[in-house]
Design an enzyme around this catalytic site. Structure first.
Site, short mmCIF file in Angstrom:
data_model
loop_
_atom_site.label_atom_id
_atom_site.label_comp_id
_atom_site.label_asym_id
_atom_site.label_seq_id
_atom_site.Cartn_x
_atom_site.Cartn_y
_atom_site.Cartn_z
N GLU A 91 39.62 33.77 37.08
CA GLU A 91 39.15 32.39 36.86
C GLU A 91 37.64 32.31 36.66
O GLU A 91 36.95 31.52 37.31
CB GLU A 91 39.57 31.49 38.05
CG GLU A 91 41.07 31.31 38.12
CD GLU A 91 41.53 30.24 39.13
OE1 GLU A 91 40.72 29.78 39.95
OE2 GLU A 91 42.72 29.89 39.08
N GLU A 118 49.12 32.79 37.69
CA GLU A 118 49.15 31.94 38.89
C GLU A 118 49.86 30.65 38.52
O GLU A 118 49.39 29.92 37.64
CB GLU A 118 47.74 31.61 39.40
CG GLU A 118 47.08 32.76 40.13
CD GLU A 118 45.75 32.38 40.78
OE1 GLU A 118 45.65 31.23 41.28
OE2 GLU A 118 44.85 33.23 40.79
O1 AHR Z 1 46.09 31.11 44.66
C1 AHR Z 1 45.04 30.48 45.31
C2 AHR Z 1 43.77 30.43 44.46
O2 AHR Z 1 43.98 29.58 43.37
C3 AHR Z 1 43.33 31.72 43.83
O3 AHR Z 1 42.54 32.50 44.68
C4 AHR Z 1 42.52 31.26 42.66
O4 AHR Z 1 42.54 32.18 41.60
C5 AHR Z 1 43.13 29.93 42.30
O5 AHR Z 1 42.16 28.94 42.13
#
Ligand code: AHR
Length: 505
Positions: free
Chosen positions: A179, A298
């Site tokens: 990210e 994610e």
């Molecule tokens: O999954 C939790 C968090 O969400 C992760 O560390 C990050 O990549 C995202 O913002």
């Protein structure tokens, strides 16, 4: 929201020669971050009655095997952007305790790269290893690939051997940071800065091991102001050494508006289509033959724990953090999100449910046991039964207006496993009051019969599972609700339900 007059029928039209693409099993991946109790007390708890000789929780391994998780992303997440991989290998007594700035805690490094790789073997999963491109550079990226993938006879490969690991790990899949578009990210960069760094990191890492694949960071959400331009610029600067572009998304029902919440899969679908378009735009202007595929590394529901996490004490070890307790409606959305990923099987090759244990997770643990959250079930059933070729379906179904656009009352996908002469339909009925009648012409699949119709439903949208009541929300057998007559499948999809209809010859 205006509800349309509907006939509660869904017709799925298929042709066995019209396919979207083969399911890459890696879309059933997950994620373990050094965050909260994911690692410590989640997968690793020496001294616990369920721990094996190396400290890994056996009860958790059993549940992960039940899902059949093919890849696990590690060690972060936001955590990775200030992480020194060297802290996490070698004798434990030499490992530093570090201030962990992403989540405001202390990291002991008692569990690290070597422990994770050993755990992967036990779980029978493959690693997806993220490097730190926040506070560190391409030299460190090179070194960690050397530590993991070079046989012997060099500084870092010999370091691994000295640490007791003779054979290289051969990690095939590498995330180039995490990210990096997010201002919260340590070492946050502009798209130009990150694109150039990711391109150079991928280059040097592939010089060490040309067989690896890399995932560059796309946007951390569709809502980012830089979305679109970020993807374009990153790919323009790293195209030749990048294999996948990442997408992340989390949804929540903060407004307690279930129809809109369940329609979030419409937003996810648009997100995927838009990222595909940008990848193909860059492909065109580069006159390239190479296609960049997507890694949705994610995705999940995440909002239940937001308020309680604001009250957390700082600089403690592995607190209860991001411990969302999932309810039944969350499982419905997770089912719809899985269907959305499958419907893009031509381009989504990797996806990671974030995360796997305790932290926004399908599996929870305490000192006395491990149990399945509601979202465990669609994830597990999709992973177990959703293997094969995704058929290109035309789905005739009424829609409702939502804040994400028109949403079908029923999300569905059909997967054909010709080798095993099996067909699987996943379907979510998002109508909260009414059952839907499903029909599908299966005359091209002569002799196929219903093997099972499993249904996850509950009268209470907010029903949860807990250690004391672990089976409150779980699938029931409704095989009698489905039949094939003269080649036509008919099924009943109960109001508010996740359905797995399995057919075989
Ligand atoms: O999954 C939790 C968090 O969400 C992760 O560390 C990050 O990549 C995202 O913002």
């Amino acid at each position: 929201m205006k509800k349309q007059k509907t006939e509660n029928k869904v017709q799925i039209c298929i042709d066995r020669d019209f396919t979207i693409g083969k399911v890459d099993k890696r879309i059933y991946g997950s994620f373990i971050e050094h965050l909260g109790r994911a690692v410590y007390e989640g997968i690793y708890q020496p001294g616990n009655k369920f721990a094996d000789k190396d400290g890994y929780r056996k009860d958790v391994i059993k549940l992960i095997k039940e899902i059949g998780v093919p890849i696990v992303r590690y060690p972060g997440g936001n955590f990775v952007s200030a992480f020194n991989w060297e802290d996490s290998v070698g004798p434990k007594k030499n490992r530093p305790r570090r201030i962990e700035l992403a989540w405001g805690v202390v990291e002991t490094n008692e569990f690290g790269l070597d422990e994770f790789m050993n755990w992967c073997k036990k779980v029978k999963t493959e690693p997806m290893y993220a490097i730190n491109l926040g506070t560190r550079g391409i030299e460190d990226a090179k070194n960690v690939v050397e530590y993991c993938n070079i046989k012997s006879g060099t500084l870092y490969s010999d370091m691994r051997i000295k640490n007791g690991v003779k054979d290289p790990y051969n990690i095939k899949l590498w995330c180039l940071g995490n990210e990096m578009d997010g201002p919260w990210q340590m070492g946050h960069m502009t798209a130009e800065e990150y694109g150039r760094k990711a391109g150079r990191a991928g280059h040097i890492m592939k010089l060490v091991d040309p067989t690896i694949e890399t995932v560059a960071c796309g946007s951390s959400g569709l809502g980012m102001a830089t979305f679109g331009e970020w993807e374009r610029i990153v790919l323009e600067n790293s195209y030749d050494t990048t294999d996948y572009l990442s997408l992340h998304t989390y949804y929540g029902n903060q407004k307690d508006d279930t129809p809109n919440f369940l329609a979030s899969s419409v937003a996810m679908d648009k997100f995927i289509s838009q990222v595909v378009s940008i990848c193909d735009y860059v492909k065109a202007i580069k006159r390239s033959d190479k296609t960049i595929n997507l890694s949705f590394d994610e995705w999940n529901v995440w909002y239940h724990s937001n308020e309680q996490d604001k009250k957390l004490e700082k600089w403690v070890e592995h607190p209860h953090q991001l411990e969302d307790i999932y309810n039944f409606e969350d499982a419905l959305l997770v089912g719809s999100m899985l269907i959305t990923l499958l419907r893009h099987a031509d381009r989504v090759k990797i996806a990671c449910l974030a995360q796997l244990v305790n932290v926004i997770a399908p599996i929870m643990t305490s000192d006395t046991g491990a149990w399945r959250q509601t979202i465990f079930y669609p994830y597990m059933q999709a992973s177990v039964y959703g293997r094969g070729e995704v058929l290109n379906t035309v789905v005739k179904v009424p829609t409702y207006e939502s804040e994400h656009g028109d949403a079908p009352y029923v999300d569905s996908v059909v997967i054909a496993d010709d080798e095993n002469e099996a067909l699987t339909i996943f379907a979510v009925n998002k109508n909260l009051e009414d059952d839907f009648e499903l029909s599908c012409d299966l005359r091209q699949y002569a002799g196929y019969k219903v093997v099972e119709h499993s249904v996850l439903t509950h009268k209470d949208l907010k029903a949860i599972n807990s250690e004391k009541n672990p089976d409150n929300v779980k699938p029931v057998d409704m095989t009698k609700s489905s039949k094939v007559t003269k080649g036509i499948l008919t099924s009943k999809l109960p109001a508010r339900s996740w359905n797995v209809i399995r057919l075989a010859k």
